[in-house]
Design an enzyme around this catalytic site. Structure first.
Site, PDB file in Angstrom:
ATOM      1  N   ASP A  43      -1.769   8.791  -1.319  1.00 57.45           N
ATOM      2  CA  ASP A  43      -0.801   8.303  -0.322  1.00 57.45           C
ATOM      3  C   ASP A  43       0.414   9.216  -0.307  1.00 57.45           C
ATOM      4  OD1 ASP A  43      -1.900   5.370  -1.664  1.00 57.45           O
ATOM      5  OD2 ASP A  43      -1.977   5.644   0.506  1.00 57.45           O
ATOM      6  N   ASP A  86      -6.994  -0.667   4.841  1.00 50.25           N
ATOM      7  CA  ASP A  86      -6.110  -0.308   3.727  1.00 50.25           C
ATOM      8  C   ASP A  86      -4.882  -1.201   3.709  1.00 50.25           C
ATOM      9  OD1 ASP A  86      -4.285   2.819   2.981  1.00 50.25           O
ATOM     10  OD2 ASP A  86      -4.626   1.003   1.811  1.00 50.25           O
TER      11      ASP A  86
HETATM   12  C1  DX5 Z   1       0.360   1.618   1.593  1.00 53.51           C
HETATM   13  C2  DX5 Z   1      -0.789   2.509   1.221  1.00 53.51           C
HETATM   14  C3  DX5 Z   1      -1.933   1.768   0.595  1.00 53.51           C
HETATM   15  C4  DX5 Z   1      -1.568   1.006  -0.651  1.00 53.51           C
HETATM   16  C5  DX5 Z   1      -2.650   0.002  -0.947  1.00 53.51           C
HETATM   17  O1  DX5 Z   1       1.179   2.279   2.470  1.00 53.51           O
HETATM   18  O2  DX5 Z   1      -1.250   3.207   2.349  1.00 53.51           O
HETATM   19  O3  DX5 Z   1      -2.975   2.668   0.306  1.00 53.51           O
HETATM   20  O4  DX5 Z   1      -1.425   1.863  -1.694  1.00 53.51           O
HETATM   21  O5  DX5 Z   1      -2.270  -0.761  -2.045  1.00 53.51           O
HETATM   22  P1  DX5 Z   1      -2.707  -2.278  -2.148  1.00 53.51           P
HETATM   23  O6  DX5 Z   1      -4.204  -2.273  -2.170  1.00 53.51           O
HETATM   24  O7  DX5 Z   1      -2.104  -2.709  -3.452  1.00 53.51           O
HETATM   25  O8  DX5 Z   1      -2.157  -2.990  -0.970  1.00 53.51           O
END
Ligand code: DX5
Length: 250
Positions: free
Chosen positions: A47, A195
Site C-alpha cells: 500500500d 480491499d
Molecule cells: C487501505 C488499504 C488496505 C488495508 C486493508 O487503504 O488499501 O489494503 O491495508 O487492511 P484491512 O484488511 O485491515 O482493512
C-alpha cells in the site's frame, strides 16, 4: 486483460488470497513477505500512500524492491498517491513490482487521482507491468467502463483508503456485480479485487458471491495465531461460497 468471449462465462476467475502488508513488522518487511509466501498466499499487496491522495504516509518503490530478494511471490502495488507522484514515479513502481524473472507485477492506479488514467494504464503495460484500476467507495462503475479493455484487474475498495483495520462497507456489492457483468459481456478475463475490512466471514463471502475473486486482507489475516491459519480461513470461505454456502450479513 485477455479477450475470450466464451471463457469468462464458463470458468470463474481463480480465487486469490492477497495480504496487505500494512499490519506487518516494517522493520522486517523482507522476512514478513517470506513468511507470507510460506503461509500459502497468492500475491502480496504493498500500500503506497503519499500523504496527499490519502491522509497517511507509507513507503515508496525502494521498500518494495528491497523485498524482491526474499520471495518469488507476485507483487501488487496500490498507488494511493497524487497524480504528480503517480506520473513522475510510475516507472520505478512498475520495476519494483516485477517478479523474480521480470514477470509483470500488478500496478494499481486510482481513478480519482488520475485525470489521464488511459495514458497511465497504457504506460504501465508498456513498461512491462500488469495494469489495474481502483475505485474508492463513492466512485461509480461508469468511471472505468471506457478502460476495462486495458486492465487485468479492477479493485473495488470496501473502505475509504488510507488506513488498515477499518470497518467493511457492505454497500459495494452492486458495483462488484456491475463490473463482473460488464467484463463477462465483453468477454474480458478480469480479476476483481476487494480491499478493506475483508475477513473470513460474510464480508468476503458476499463479495465472492457478487463476482469478486481476489481478496485483500490486512487485519483479517494478521489477526490469526499464524499467517497460514489466516490465509486458510480466508480461502475456505471463498471456496465454500463458490460451492453455494453464501454467508448472510448478520
Ligand atoms: C487501505 C488499504 C488496505 C488495508 C486493508 O487503504 O488499501 O489494503 O491495508 O487492511 P484491512 O484488511 O485491515 O482493512
Amino acid at each position: 486483460m485477455s479477450s475470450n468471449p466464451s471463457a469468462s462465462a464458463a470458468a470463474p476467475r481463480p480465487i486469490q488470497i492477497i495480504p496487505s502488508v500494512l499490519p506487518a513488522d516494517w522493520a522486517n518487511m523482507g522476512q514478513c513477505v517470506k513468511d507470507l509466501e510460506n503461509a500459502g498466499v497468492d500475491r502480496v499487496q504493498f500500500d503506497v500512500m503519499d500523504g496527499n491522495f490519502v491522509p497517511n504516509l507509507t513507503f515508496g518503490p525502494e521498500m518494495i524492491a528491497a523485498c524482491r530478494k526474499y520471495t518469488d511471490l507476485p507483487f501488487e502495488t496500490q498507488l494511493m498517491v497524487s497524480q504528480y507522484n503517480c506520473e513522475t514515479m510510475l516507472e520505478a513502481y512498475v520495476e519494483a513490482s516485477k517478479g523474480p524473472n521480470g514477470e509483470p507485477g500488478v500496478v494499481i492506479a486510482h481513478v480519482e487521482a488520475n485525470h489521464h488514467l488511459h495514458r497511465v494504464l497504457a504506460k504501465i503495460r508498456q513498461l512491462g507491468g500488469s495494469p489495474s484500476v481502483a475505485m474508492n467507495p463513492h466512485t461509480p462503475m461508469e468511471m472505468i467502463k471506457n478502460i476495462l479493455d486495458m486492465v487485468d484487474h479492477v479493485l473495488v475498495m470496501t473502505v475509504n483508503p488510507g488506513f488498515g483495520g477499518q470497518a467493511y462497507i457492505p454497500t459495494m456489492l452492486e458495483k462488484i456485480r456491475e463490473v463482473r457483468a460488464a467484463a463477462d459481456a465483453a468477454g474480458f478475463e478480469i480479476d476483481i479485487e476487494v480491499d478493506g475490512g475483508i475477513k473470513a466471514d460474510w464480508s468476503l463471502s458476499q463479495c465472492c458471491a457478487a463476482g469478486a475473486n481476489c481478496f485483500i486482507a490486512g487485519s483479517g489475516m494478521f489477526a490469526y495465531p499464524s499467517l497460514k491459519e489466516g490465509c486458510d480461513a480466508l480461502r475456505q470461505v471463498a471456496i465454500e461460497t463458490r460451492a453455494g454456502k453464501v454467508l448472510p450479513k448478520p
